[in-house]
Design a protein around this motif. Structure first.
Motif, PDB file in Angstrom:
ATOM      1  N   ALA A  60       0.922  -1.250  -0.074  1.00 38.54           N
ATOM      2  CA  ALA A  60      -0.007   0.178   0.626  1.00 38.54           C
ATOM      3  C   ALA A  60       0.884   0.835  -0.624  1.00 38.54           C
ATOM      4  O   ALA A  60       0.560   2.160  -0.916  1.00 38.54           O
ATOM      5  CB  ALA A  60      -1.163   0.015   1.189  1.00 38.54           C
ATOM      6  N   ILE A  61       2.265   1.550   0.545  1.00 41.35           N
ATOM      7  CA  ILE A  61       2.546   1.931   0.936  1.00 41.35           C
ATOM      8  C   ILE A  61       3.629   2.184  -1.062  1.00 41.35           C
ATOM      9  O   ILE A  61       3.260   3.784  -1.158  1.00 41.35           O
ATOM     10  CB  ILE A  61       4.112   2.016   2.220  1.00 41.35           C
ATOM     11  CG1 ILE A  61       3.420   2.257   3.609  1.00 41.35           C
ATOM     12  CG2 ILE A  61       5.155   3.369   1.416  1.00 41.35           C
ATOM     13  CD1 ILE A  61       4.069   1.823   5.009  1.00 41.35           C
ATOM     14  N   VAL A  62       3.977   1.248  -1.305  1.00 39.24           N
ATOM     15  CA  VAL A  62       4.287   1.795  -2.621  1.00 39.24           C
ATOM     16  C   VAL A  62       3.824   1.773  -4.041  1.00 39.24           C
ATOM     17  O   VAL A  62       3.881   2.734  -4.520  1.00 39.24           O
ATOM     18  CB  VAL A  62       5.702   0.878  -2.743  1.00 39.24           C
ATOM     19  CG1 VAL A  62       5.866   0.428  -3.968  1.00 39.24           C
ATOM     20  CG2 VAL A  62       6.445  -0.364  -1.988  1.00 39.24           C
ATOM     21  N   LEU A  63       3.171   1.697  -3.611  1.00 37.38           N
ATOM     22  CA  LEU A  63       1.289   2.283  -4.222  1.00 37.38           C
ATOM     23  C   LEU A  63       1.336   3.578  -4.451  1.00 37.38           C
ATOM     24  O   LEU A  63       1.233   3.874  -5.489  1.00 37.38           O
ATOM     25  CB  LEU A  63       0.291   0.971  -3.927  1.00 37.38           C
ATOM     26  CG  LEU A  63      -1.485   1.690  -5.059  1.00 37.38           C
ATOM     27  CD1 LEU A  63      -1.049   1.370  -6.926  1.00 37.38           C
ATOM     28  CD2 LEU A  63      -2.470   1.335  -4.562  1.00 37.38           C
ATOM     29  N   ARG A  66       5.010   5.267  -5.923  1.00 38.38           N
ATOM     30  CA  ARG A  66       3.993   5.067  -7.340  1.00 38.38           C
ATOM     31  C   ARG A  66       3.020   6.107  -7.683  1.00 38.38           C
ATOM     32  O   ARG A  66       3.072   6.396  -9.138  1.00 38.38           O
ATOM     33  CB  ARG A  66       3.622   3.549  -7.544  1.00 38.38           C
ATOM     34  CG  ARG A  66       5.508   2.824  -7.393  1.00 38.38           C
ATOM     35  CD  ARG A  66       6.008   2.719  -8.167  1.00 38.38           C
ATOM     36  NE  ARG A  66       7.251   1.640  -8.720  1.00 38.38           N
ATOM     37  CZ  ARG A  66       8.374   1.536  -9.174  1.00 38.38           C
ATOM     38  NH1 ARG A  66       8.382   2.863 -10.117  1.00 38.38           N
ATOM     39  NH2 ARG A  66       9.066   0.976  -8.885  1.00 38.38           N
ATOM     40  N   LEU A  67       1.289   6.212  -7.233  1.00 37.72           N
ATOM     41  CA  LEU A  67       0.738   6.901  -7.566  1.00 37.72           C
ATOM     42  C   LEU A  67       1.169   8.910  -7.715  1.00 37.72           C
ATOM     43  O   LEU A  67       0.783   8.898  -9.289  1.00 37.72           O
ATOM     44  CB  LEU A  67      -0.506   6.961  -6.988  1.00 37.72           C
ATOM     45  CG  LEU A  67      -1.033   5.153  -7.393  1.00 37.72           C
ATOM     46  CD1 LEU A  67      -2.104   4.978  -6.935  1.00 37.72           C
ATOM     47  CD2 LEU A  67      -1.509   5.483  -9.073  1.00 37.72           C
ATOM     48  N   ALA A  68       1.872   8.680  -6.706  1.00 39.56           N
ATOM     49  CA  ALA A  68       2.492  10.256  -6.910  1.00 39.56           C
ATOM     50  C   ALA A  68       3.406  10.359  -7.533  1.00 39.56           C
ATOM     51  O   ALA A  68       3.496  12.183  -7.996  1.00 39.56           O
ATOM     52  CB  ALA A  68       3.054  10.403  -5.407  1.00 39.56           C
ATOM     53  N   SER A  69       4.055   9.581  -8.015  1.00 40.72           N
ATOM     54  CA  SER A  69       5.368   9.969  -8.436  1.00 40.72           C
ATOM     55  C   SER A  69       4.442   9.713 -10.650  1.00 40.72           C
ATOM     56  O   SER A  69       4.344  10.867 -11.481  1.00 40.72           O
ATOM     57  CB  SER A  69       6.671   9.042  -8.436  1.00 40.72           C
ATOM     58  OG  SER A  69       6.330   7.939  -9.113  1.00 40.72           O
ATOM     59  N   VAL A  75      -0.164   0.722 -13.022  1.00 44.06           N
ATOM     60  CA  VAL A  75       0.577   0.732 -11.242  1.00 44.06           C
ATOM     61  C   VAL A  75      -0.265   0.202 -10.356  1.00 44.06           C
ATOM     62  O   VAL A  75      -0.729  -0.722  -9.339  1.00 44.06           O
ATOM     63  CB  VAL A  75       1.153   1.603 -10.572  1.00 44.06           C
ATOM     64  CG1 VAL A  75       1.588   2.262  -9.553  1.00 44.06           C
ATOM     65  CG2 VAL A  75       2.416   2.270 -11.402  1.00 44.06           C
ATOM     66  N   VAL A  76      -1.575   0.756 -10.572  1.00 43.94           N
ATOM     67  CA  VAL A  76      -3.375   0.335  -9.849  1.00 43.94           C
ATOM     68  C   VAL A  76      -3.026  -1.274  -9.738  1.00 43.94           C
ATOM     69  O   VAL A  76      -3.463  -2.176  -8.602  1.00 43.94           O
ATOM     70  CB  VAL A  76      -3.735   0.804  -9.930  1.00 43.94           C
ATOM     71  CG1 VAL A  76      -5.193   0.999  -9.145  1.00 43.94           C
ATOM     72  CG2 VAL A  76      -3.480   2.643 -10.355  1.00 43.94           C
ATOM     73  N   GLY A  77      -2.458  -1.635 -11.455  1.00 44.24           N
ATOM     74  CA  GLY A  77      -3.087  -2.989 -11.496  1.00 44.24           C
ATOM     75  C   GLY A  77      -1.888  -4.266 -10.661  1.00 44.24           C
ATOM     76  O   GLY A  77      -2.484  -5.421 -10.143  1.00 44.24           O
ATOM     77  N   LEU A  81      -3.314  -5.956  -7.481  1.00 40.09           N
ATOM     78  CA  LEU A  81      -3.445  -7.087  -6.829  1.00 40.09           C
ATOM     79  C   LEU A  81      -2.375  -8.028  -6.275  1.00 40.09           C
ATOM     80  O   LEU A  81      -3.012  -9.381  -6.036  1.00 40.09           O
ATOM     81  CB  LEU A  81      -2.991  -7.777  -8.906  1.00 40.09           C
ATOM     82  CG  LEU A  81      -4.104  -8.087  -9.845  1.00 40.09           C
ATOM     83  CD1 LEU A  81      -3.323  -8.810 -11.054  1.00 40.09           C
ATOM     84  CD2 LEU A  81      -5.052  -9.483  -9.204  1.00 40.09           C
ATOM     85  N   LEU A  82      -1.422  -7.402  -5.954  1.00 41.70           N
ATOM     86  CA  LEU A  82      -0.293  -7.793  -4.636  1.00 41.70           C
ATOM     87  C   LEU A  82      -1.367  -7.989  -3.569  1.00 41.70           C
ATOM     88  O   LEU A  82      -1.617  -8.533  -2.719  1.00 41.70           O
ATOM     89  CB  LEU A  82       0.578  -7.083  -4.583  1.00 41.70           C
ATOM     90  CG  LEU A  82       1.721  -7.058  -3.653  1.00 41.70           C
ATOM     91  CD1 LEU A  82       1.348  -9.155  -3.899  1.00 41.70           C
ATOM     92  CD2 LEU A  82       3.177  -6.678  -3.524  1.00 41.70           C
ATOM     93  N   LEU A  83      -2.419  -6.615  -2.852  1.00 38.50           N
ATOM     94  CA  LEU A  83      -2.910  -6.178  -1.708  1.00 38.50           C
ATOM     95  C   LEU A  83      -4.531  -7.354  -1.780  1.00 38.50           C
ATOM     96  O   LEU A  83      -4.559  -7.667  -1.060  1.00 38.50           O
ATOM     97  CB  LEU A  83      -3.620  -4.900  -1.944  1.00 38.50           C
ATOM     98  CG  LEU A  83      -3.001  -3.483  -1.705  1.00 38.50           C
ATOM     99  CD1 LEU A  83      -3.249  -2.505  -2.080  1.00 38.50           C
ATOM    100  CD2 LEU A  83      -1.909  -3.760  -0.160  1.00 38.50           C
ATOM    101  N   ILE A  84      -4.876  -8.102  -3.057  1.00 40.65           N
ATOM    102  CA  ILE A  84      -5.568  -8.488  -2.944  1.00 40.65           C
ATOM    103  C   ILE A  84      -4.902  -9.789  -2.686  1.00 40.65           C
ATOM    104  O   ILE A  84      -5.780 -10.841  -2.324  1.00 40.65           O
ATOM    105  CB  ILE A  84      -6.441  -8.865  -4.349  1.00 40.65           C
ATOM    106  CG1 ILE A  84      -7.482  -7.895  -4.661  1.00 40.65           C
ATOM    107  CG2 ILE A  84      -7.418  -9.920  -4.686  1.00 40.65           C
ATOM    108  CD1 ILE A  84      -7.774  -6.854  -5.940  1.00 40.65           C
TER     109      ILE A  84
END
Length: 121
Positions: A60-63, A66-69, A75-77, A81-84
């Motif tokens: 979640a932190i890396v997501l 990554r979304l900020a940059s 990236v979301v996918g 998927l890793l979160l799921i």
């Protein structure tokens, strides 16, 4: 002739009960101490749940970083998927399928790292 007995009527005092009362000894403090100690399987389940929870928080932190940059559906996918997958591993571990959960967690983490390194870069 005597009247038929009903199931709710108590037995006559001269009749002996069919079964003797259960004479199991009451548990002692030593028995209770061994009952509350977690088994190796329970410790393994807790370890897998903790590992998947930590990986979920890290993903979640890396997501978010990554979304900020770079905002991308890939990236979301990948991280979604890793979160799921982490949630599935937590549920599998909770139900006692720790080995399967470990294999899925390792494969999912490896796939996410490969996707992050080659596809998202």
């Amino acid at each position: 002739m005597s009247a038929p007995e009903h199931p709710g009527t108590p037995a006559a005092p001269d009749e002996a009960p069919d079964e003797a009362p259960d004479e199991t000894p009451a548990p002692t403090l030593a028995d209770e101490a061994t009952d509350t100690a977690p088994t190796p399987a329970a410790r393994a389940r807790r370890a897998r749940i903790a590992a998947a929870s930590l990986l979920m928080a890290a993903a979640a932190i890396v997501l978010a970083l990554r979304l900020a940059s770079r905002s991308s559906v890939l990236v979301v996918g990948v991280y979604g998927l890793l979160l799921i997958l982490c949630g599935v591993v937590i549920e599998l571990s909770r139900r006692g399928r720790t080995r399967l959960g470990t294999y899925l967690l390792a494969a999912g983490l490896a796939a996410a790292l490969v996707m992050d390194g080659f596809v998202l870069s």
